[in-house]
Design an enzyme around this catalytic site. Sequence first.
Site, PDB file in Angstrom:
ATOM      1  N   HIS A  39      -5.820 -11.289   5.409  1.00 18.23           N
ATOM      2  CA  HIS A  39      -5.732 -11.215   3.943  1.00 18.23           C
ATOM      3  C   HIS A  39      -4.607 -12.097   3.385  1.00 18.23           C
ATOM      4  O   HIS A  39      -4.808 -12.884   2.468  1.00 18.23           O
ATOM      5  CB  HIS A  39      -5.485  -9.772   3.481  1.00 18.23           C
ATOM      6  CG  HIS A  39      -6.565  -8.831   3.901  1.00 18.23           C
ATOM      7  ND1 HIS A  39      -7.747  -8.712   3.214  1.00 18.23           N
ATOM      8  CD2 HIS A  39      -6.648  -7.975   4.942  1.00 18.23           C
ATOM      9  CE1 HIS A  39      -8.516  -7.813   3.810  1.00 18.23           C
ATOM     10  NE2 HIS A  39      -7.872  -7.346   4.861  1.00 18.23           N
ATOM     11  N   GLU A  47       0.856  -1.184   0.000  1.00 16.00           N
ATOM     12  CA  GLU A  47       0.000   0.000   0.000  1.00 16.00           C
ATOM     13  C   GLU A  47       0.892   1.233   0.000  1.00 16.00           C
ATOM     14  O   GLU A  47       1.907   1.267   0.710  1.00 16.00           O
ATOM     15  CB  GLU A  47      -0.877   0.025   1.254  1.00 16.00           C
ATOM     16  CG  GLU A  47      -1.863  -1.125   1.337  1.00 16.00           C
ATOM     17  CD  GLU A  47      -2.657  -1.067   2.630  1.00 16.00           C
ATOM     18  OE1 GLU A  47      -3.784  -0.583   2.605  1.00 16.00           O
ATOM     19  OE2 GLU A  47      -2.125  -1.512   3.654  1.00 16.00           O
ATOM     20  N   LYS A  94       2.704  -0.577   4.752  1.00 15.69           N
ATOM     21  CA  LYS A  94       2.156   0.749   4.488  1.00 15.69           C
ATOM     22  C   LYS A  94       3.260   1.627   3.917  1.00 15.69           C
ATOM     23  O   LYS A  94       4.437   1.428   4.225  1.00 15.69           O
ATOM     24  CB  LYS A  94       1.679   1.379   5.804  1.00 15.69           C
ATOM     25  CG  LYS A  94       0.478   0.693   6.416  1.00 15.69           C
ATOM     26  CD  LYS A  94      -0.773   1.163   5.727  1.00 15.69           C
ATOM     27  CE  LYS A  94      -2.013   0.664   6.435  1.00 15.69           C
ATOM     28  NZ  LYS A  94      -3.211   0.867   5.599  1.00 15.69           N
TER      29      LYS A  94
END
Lengths: 284, 272
Positions: free
Chosen positions: B27, B3, B123
């Site tokens: 996930h 991400e 992230k």
Amino acid sequence: MGIVADIERSLARQRARQRDDAVPELRTSTLTHVVWAPPRWLAKAQATLAGLHERHPARTIFLIPEQGRLDRVAASATVHDFAVGDGREVLSEVIEIRLRGRPAEHPASLVLPLLISDLPAYCRWRGEPPWDGSALEDIVGVCDRFVVDSAEWSRPERGYRRLMSLFDEIAVSDLAFRRTLGWRARLAELWPGIRRARELRVAGPQADAALLAGWLQSRLRREITLRSTRAARVERVTVDGLRVGRPAGGAPGGPELLSAELDVLARDRVSEAAVRTAARSASA
Amino acid sequence: VAESIGIERRAGFYESAGAIRDIFQNHMLQLLALIAMEPPTDFASDSVRNEKVKVLRALHTPGPKSVVRGQYGRGWVEGVEVPSYREEPGVAPDSSTDTYIAAKLYVDNWRWADTPFYLRAGKRLAKRETTIAIQFQRAPHPPFESMAEESLRPNVLLIHVQPDEGVSLAIGAKVPGAGMQIRTVHMDFLYGGSFRQGLPEAYERLILDAMLGDATLFTREDEVEEQWKLVDAIVGAWRRDTPVFPNYAAGTWGPAAADELLHRDGRSWRRH
């Protein structure tokens, strides 16, 4: 959504439009081609790209650093299709990113998300790189091959020492060296007569002359004095007073030169040795 | 699972969860189970989930050194300077919450014995992308190796989960001409390029399945328990030391330790 998502969406939309013409389309990329092109170099860089598409279908990312202190990033993306015979078309993607202020010092943050996965990334740096700037370090960190033309530098002999320092970080190509290929072939034909060559005279661009001499010295492993006179392209070469025959065919143009470098993946040790020798000769 | 965004005002949740609970536990382990499971006898929900849970029961990581955690520092993402995790609103200035995880896992069963599964998520990475890369074994005797200019890379089947859903095959192709050069090329199939109708949003599909009573895409209790067993073991090991954070700059592909994790096995992360 960020600027990268906007670019990807725009490209996807244009690709979908291209499909509607019912011509079989090849979305084939062999590399990501990053071009660092300050505004004064942009037109030349675009002209070179126009001659490259068919041979090197690629995603091309133009990075255009502009003057200005305020941080600003603006991008546009276009899909070009090129007929390649048999009614087929190749699609090439061209992304232009204009950078102002601090983003111009951090181009990797825009290049990295736009690289095509698994494929090599080549950077053609127009003009002389700012050797101590973070933009150069950033680009070297994310690309596989760094292509310059030292004939575009104000003082090539000073730049070679800095170029050498990149050799262990990234594969490097100098188009000025590639341009001398025909003359190098002619010189090689003089073997073994030139085994003990002492002086090379070149009428041509300073960079081409320095690299030609660097190549000859590094191949023969002996000191050779270079005497050069300026000309727009290499017009005459003599070794110890013996005139070297002019190479057959015309001088290759910008797209041909760059195209040849885009075929090379590994380090070019011969070219590196020529640059090293040219740098050493300049400081001697 | 990469991400490019940060925690987007979710500090309260993220500080207690970290990447391992936010994305890895659910996930990533579900994606792994889907890839490694045997074909179900049919597409009934329990048939699929029975196969997934077998994989999850067989999962293990070879030790604490096979798991890398990270937290992002300041950096540049898409031409914008972004703050470090510890500078995000609501985050403790000395937070040791992980925003990145990379792990080497094994599935101890007949099919996958000795095959490493490398997972990474984080992230503020260089781009948003979720991809499963299945790297084929090297041929026993690759005849082109000595002639290939770059080291001959294994072929890779890529399943693009997002943003551009599709499948690619990365193969070594001979560069046309008299010489012998092998270069990696892609054969791409993108859903968006081959079908006119759009894909439903993830939750759109799940809500419809819930109304229809189809539990295939929902995680069963025993799967969840197996996933937490692995995560608890990793978190337990993490509690024994204090990480040196931040250890990667925003906009990069994560900490150097994650690269070393693969280098130790003579491999490298897929180039994005």
